[in-house]
Design an enzyme around this catalytic site. Structure first.
Site, PDB file in Angstrom:
ATOM      1  N   GLU A 193       2.357  -5.921  13.160  1.00 12.69           N
ATOM      2  CA  GLU A 193       1.272  -6.063  14.135  1.00 12.69           C
ATOM      3  C   GLU A 193       0.649  -7.460  14.077  1.00 12.69           C
ATOM      4  OE1 GLU A 193      -1.874  -3.243  13.550  1.00 12.69           O
ATOM      5  OE2 GLU A 193      -2.691  -3.568  15.541  1.00 12.69           O
ATOM      6  N   ARG A 236       0.809  -1.225   0.000  1.00 15.91           N
ATOM      7  CA  ARG A 236       0.000   0.000   0.000  1.00 15.91           C
ATOM      8  C   ARG A 236       0.838   1.269   0.000  1.00 15.91           C
ATOM      9  NH1 ARG A 236      -2.857  -3.761   2.905  1.00 15.91           N
ATOM     10  NH2 ARG A 236      -1.870  -3.134   4.846  1.00 15.91           N
TER      11      ARG A 236
HETATM   12  P1  AMP Z   1       4.166  -2.243  11.551  1.00 14.98           P
HETATM   13  O1  AMP Z   1       5.362  -2.828  10.918  1.00 14.98           O
HETATM   14  O2  AMP Z   1       3.687  -3.027  12.743  1.00 14.98           O
HETATM   15  O3  AMP Z   1       4.327  -0.769  11.847  1.00 14.98           O
HETATM   16  O4  AMP Z   1       2.973  -2.369  10.509  1.00 14.98           O
HETATM   17  C1  AMP Z   1       2.861  -1.492   9.424  1.00 14.98           C
HETATM   18  C2  AMP Z   1       2.631  -2.221   8.139  1.00 14.98           C
HETATM   19  O5  AMP Z   1       1.643  -3.243   8.268  1.00 14.98           O
HETATM   20  C3  AMP Z   1       2.129  -1.266   7.082  1.00 14.98           C
HETATM   21  O6  AMP Z   1       2.792  -1.591   5.867  1.00 14.98           O
HETATM   22  C4  AMP Z   1       0.642  -1.513   7.008  1.00 14.98           C
HETATM   23  O7  AMP Z   1       0.222  -1.615   5.666  1.00 14.98           O
HETATM   24  C5  AMP Z   1       0.405  -2.813   7.754  1.00 14.98           C
HETATM   25  N1  AMP Z   1      -0.483  -2.685   8.925  1.00 14.98           N
HETATM   26  C6  AMP Z   1      -0.167  -2.969  10.202  1.00 14.98           C
HETATM   27  N2  AMP Z   1      -1.212  -2.804  11.026  1.00 14.98           N
HETATM   28  C7  AMP Z   1      -2.220  -2.366  10.239  1.00 14.98           C
HETATM   29  C8  AMP Z   1      -3.579  -1.979  10.501  1.00 14.98           C
HETATM   30  N3  AMP Z   1      -4.101  -2.017  11.729  1.00 14.98           N
HETATM   31  N4  AMP Z   1      -4.332  -1.576   9.451  1.00 14.98           N
HETATM   32  C9  AMP Z   1      -3.804  -1.527   8.205  1.00 14.98           C
HETATM   33  N5  AMP Z   1      -2.547  -1.883   7.898  1.00 14.98           N
HETATM   34  C10 AMP Z   1      -1.753  -2.290   8.900  1.00 14.98           C
END
Ligand code: AMP
Length: 182
Positions: free
Chosen positions: A103, A66
């Protein structure tokens, strides 16, 4: 003219982000940007808001998948180059790779070793900042490939997950900007 040049304000545009509970796993509140992308004025408002943040960067680097959508649009609008951080095994030339936790799982991203040749100044773009694992991996790869990181831009920051704090501890000199924080 058949198109409408009216400009939507950013606040209205951000209301197009839809919350999907328990996706892709129970307990995760997924930020679905597809309604925002599907509205031309909302998409334009977000790209404009990101684009005014671009200063010295020569390259806008987006994180699959995205992050690509916004990074490519910002790059075209500001006449900068676009570089992809891709999921592992997708780039054809020599790469640097980094594994990370997010996450709701584990992943790996890669970048071509010559993406930022000559020490390019770059901005890294993604849609959501959650735990910060994805952006941390992208920063690590960008630095390995010789980039100077001007800033990190995200559309939506999930403040409760500590992503900003963990990135600031690790990379205090890198500015992180989000258009909206929950
Ligand atoms: P993080 O590495 O935990 O910061 O997660 C960020 C990445 O995972 C981004 O590339 C987002 O597209 C995706 N992502 C993580 N959590 C979510 C969420 N609650 N909603 C949408 N995308 C998420």
């Amino acid at each position: 003219m058949w198109w409408n040049w009216a400009v939507m304000n950013l606040k209205t545009a951000l209301t197009f982000i839809r919350d999907i509970p328990d996706y892709p796993k129970p307990g995760i509140l997924f930020k679905d940007i597809t309604p925002l992308l599907a509205d031309g004025q909302a998409f334009q408002a977000v790209v404009d808001a990101f684009s005014v943040e671009i200063r010295n960067s020569e390259i806008i680097a987006g994180i699959e998948a995205r992050g690509f959508i916004f990074a490519a649009a910002i790059a075209a609008q500001t006449q900068r180059g676009f570089v992809p951080f891709r999921k592992s095994g997708k780039l054809p030339y020599k790469t640097y790779g980094a594994k990370y936790g997010l996450e709701y799982g584990q992943d790996e991203i890669e970048v071509h070793i010559d993406s930022f040749a000559g020490g390019k100044t770059i901005t890294i773009v993604d849609d959501v900042l959650a735990t910060g694992g994805t952006i941390s991996a992208a920063i690590e790869l960008a630095l390995l490939a010789g980039a100077k990181i001007e800033s990190v831009l995200v559309l939506f920051e999930i403040a409760g997950l500590g992503g900003r704090e963990s990135l600031s501890n690790k990379y205090p000199e890198i500015e992180i900007r989000s258009l909206v924080s929950s």
